[in-house]
Design an enzyme around this catalytic site. Structure first.
Site, short mmCIF file in Angstrom:
data_model
loop_
_atom_site.label_atom_id
_atom_site.label_comp_id
_atom_site.label_asym_id
_atom_site.label_seq_id
_atom_site.Cartn_x
_atom_site.Cartn_y
_atom_site.Cartn_z
N GLU A 1 59.43 3.67 25.84
CA GLU A 1 59.58 3.51 24.31
C GLU A 1 61.10 4.07 24.09
O GLU A 1 61.13 5.06 23.28
CB GLU A 1 58.63 4.61 23.81
CG GLU A 1 57.27 3.98 24.07
CD GLU A 1 56.27 4.68 23.26
OE1 GLU A 1 56.39 5.61 22.48
OE2 GLU A 1 54.94 3.94 23.18
N GLU B 1 50.87 0.24 27.95
CA GLU B 1 49.95 1.34 27.13
C GLU B 1 49.12 0.79 25.82
O GLU B 1 49.71 -0.15 25.22
CB GLU B 1 50.94 2.60 26.41
CG GLU B 1 51.35 3.68 27.61
CD GLU B 1 52.01 4.49 27.05
OE1 GLU B 1 51.73 5.09 25.78
OE2 GLU B 1 53.13 4.94 27.57
C1 BGP Z 1 53.37 7.03 23.76
C2 BGP Z 1 53.84 7.66 24.93
C3 BGP Z 1 52.96 8.26 25.61
C4 BGP Z 1 51.78 8.97 24.91
C5 BGP Z 1 51.20 8.02 23.86
C6 BGP Z 1 49.97 8.41 22.98
O1 BGP Z 1 54.13 6.90 22.54
O2 BGP Z 1 54.62 6.62 25.54
O3 BGP Z 1 53.52 9.32 26.49
O4 BGP Z 1 51.73 10.11 24.75
O5 BGP Z 1 52.08 7.40 23.04
O6 BGP Z 1 50.79 9.24 22.22
P1 BGP Z 1 50.16 10.78 21.48
O7 BGP Z 1 50.05 11.60 22.80
O8 BGP Z 1 51.32 11.13 20.56
O9 BGP Z 1 48.89 10.57 21.05
#
Ligand code: BGP
Length: 469
Positions: free
Chosen positions: A163, A368
């Site tokens: 990201e 993801e």
């Molecule tokens: C993405 C990241 C992850 C993860 C996910 C969920 O942006 O790559 O590391 O955390 O989002 O986000 P959050 O934990 O803010 O719900």
């Protein structure tokens, strides 16, 4: 494996984690601190010292992933675990840990997919200016090379920077943004940091191809298309601006080695063009991805900009108030939201695949996707996360439709394999197939308990995506 399924037979079913969110042992066995260890965590959320304690329990965790039938496990290497100061001395214990983790995956036929950088800059490098320092290009390239040399004999799939678009757009929220003191032109500084990341990841890709000709490497930005709020021509322009700023700036640079013209013109109008040096574009062009990895949680919606500049700005990885003069972020009335306020858009997943594929024509892997929710452990130790199953089912249906549309899709690694600490919303925002028995501050038993989604995903994998009931 079922024959003649919509998805290719070697489809990489799995799930993802990241080191700073799952491992714990944050200063153990010679690991240096990363920016995540020295940041002030948001009030009311756990620190990152223990997380899911994956560092000590990875064997048990990988065995559970194998029970689900995983073909792949995407995890990240903590740079400061293997090179505590970011440059210089390598920590043998760090190398040993990831080496054993990789071997454990391979033991079960699980393909390790390694992210080199997931939000955790070594703190020692933050002190030297982080990505603002042009040397960061070589810091990262050398670190990547060391990883290829140590693990390239067993690891075929690599991801460069997780990201990068969110590091650039919401760095302060994730705890990664370091700006020089008295920075006079923050926008220029931020996009110079972004430029250094672009060059650094291109160098890493070129090195990977040179020393590991069999390996495959790609980026992992957070991509979700941006819809116009209406067919008003000005809204279309606004959505194009938002797409360029959020999505295409990154993918254009990764794949074509050039800047997106809309973003370049906007930065120029703000006197914020990145500091580019001679030869940078040659480097960008020399590092080509073999595939596109991307994280998808939702789409966004934009309309013509109106209002005050303060009303704009990115609020989380998925929410954006807009950018003065370019677009205004709005809610999409056709979509429902998760308990944590993120819009849910499975059909937008299909459009995102189509759009990426028509622009870049590279195979794609989802690095993801998932639903953050409050899970409840029942007295008889079950987690009935039918809401998560529903979310994943609807997204997998769209993967299959996108595959039927002719998009090349290599695999699906939703977030997350196991419960871990959220980026900024603590332990209560759970994503895993495997429940971890701990609370925000009470570490409890740390026992691993398969959720209902665990058993459901096992069937999905066994049928190569055909059985989604
Ligand atoms: C993405 C990241 C992850 C993860 C996910 C969920 O942006 O790559 O590391 O955390 O989002 O986000 P959050 O934990 O803010 O719900």
């Amino acid at each position: 494996m079922t024959e003649n399924t919509v998805l290719q037979n070697d489809f990489l079913w799995g799930a993802s984690t990241s080191a700073y969110q799952v491992e714990g042992a944050n200063l153990e066995d010679g690991k240096g601190p990363s920016c995540q260890d020295v940041k002030t965590v948001p009030e009311g959320t756990s620190d990152l010292t223990v997380c899911a304690d994956h560092y000590h329990r990875y064997k048990e965790d990988i065995a559970l992933m194998a029970e689900m039938g995983f073909k792949a496990y995407r995890f990240s290497i903590a740079w400061s675990r293997v090179i505590p100061n970011g440059t210089g001395k390598v920590n043998p214990k760090g190398i040993e840990f990831y080496s054993s983790l990789i071997d454990e995956c391979i033991k079960y036929g699980i393909e390790p997919i390694i992210t080199l950088f997931h939000f955790d800059m070594p703190a020692a490098l933050d002190e030297r200016g982080s990505w603002s320092n042009r040397d960061s290009i070589d810091w990262f390239a050398n670190y990547a090379k060391t990883m290829f040399e140590n693990f390239g004999d067993r690891v075929k799939y690599w991801l460069t920077i997780n990201e990068q678009n969110m590091l650039t757009m919401v760095g302060p929220l994730i705890g990664t943004m370091v700006l020089p003191e008295n920075c006079e032109n923050p926008l220029k500084e931020i996009y110079t940091q972004n430029h250094h990341m672009l060059v650094a990841q291109a160098k890493a890709m070129a090195i990977c191809h040179e020393i590991l000709p069999e390996a495959k490497i790609g980026p992992a930005p957070n991509i979700g298309i941006v819809y116009p709020e209406s067919c008003k021509p000005e809204d279309i322009i606004a959505a194009q601006n938002a797409n360029a700023l959020r999505n295409w700036l990154y993918l254009d640079a990764y794949v074509f080695g050039r800047y997106n013209n809309l973003v370049w013109s906007w930065l120029k109008s703000k006197d914020a063009l990145p500091k580019v040096e001679d030869g940078d574009f040659d480097i960008l062009k020399s590092g080509k991805p073999d595939f596109i990895g991307f994280n998808y949680y939702s789409t966004a919606t934009a309309k013509e900009w109106e209002g005050e500049a303060e009303e704009g700005g990115a609020l989380s990885q998925q929410e954006n108030g807009g950018e003065e003069g370019l677009f205004k972020g709005v809610h999409n009335p056709y979509l429902q939201k998760s308990e944590f306020g993120w819009e849910i858009d499975p059909v937008g997943f299909r459009s995102t695949f189509r759009e990426i594929y028509s622009r870049y024509h590279l195979p794609m892997i989802i690095t993801e996707n998932g639903l953050g929710a409050y899970d409840t452990l029942t007295e008889d130790k079950k987690i009935h996360d039918d809401y998560r199953i529903e979310y994943l089912r609807k997204h997998i249906e769209q993967i299959k439709l996108a595959a039927e549309d002719g998009c090349e899709i290599m695999g699906y690694c939703p977030w997350s394999a196991i419960d871990l600490i959220s980026t900024h919303e603590g332990m209560v925002k759970r994503y895993g197939f495997i429940y971890v028995d701990r609370d925000e501050f009470d570490l409890k038993s740390m026992e691993r308990i398969p959720k209902d989604s665990f058993y459901w995903y096992k069937k999905v994998i066994a049928s190569n995506g055909e059985d989604l009931d």
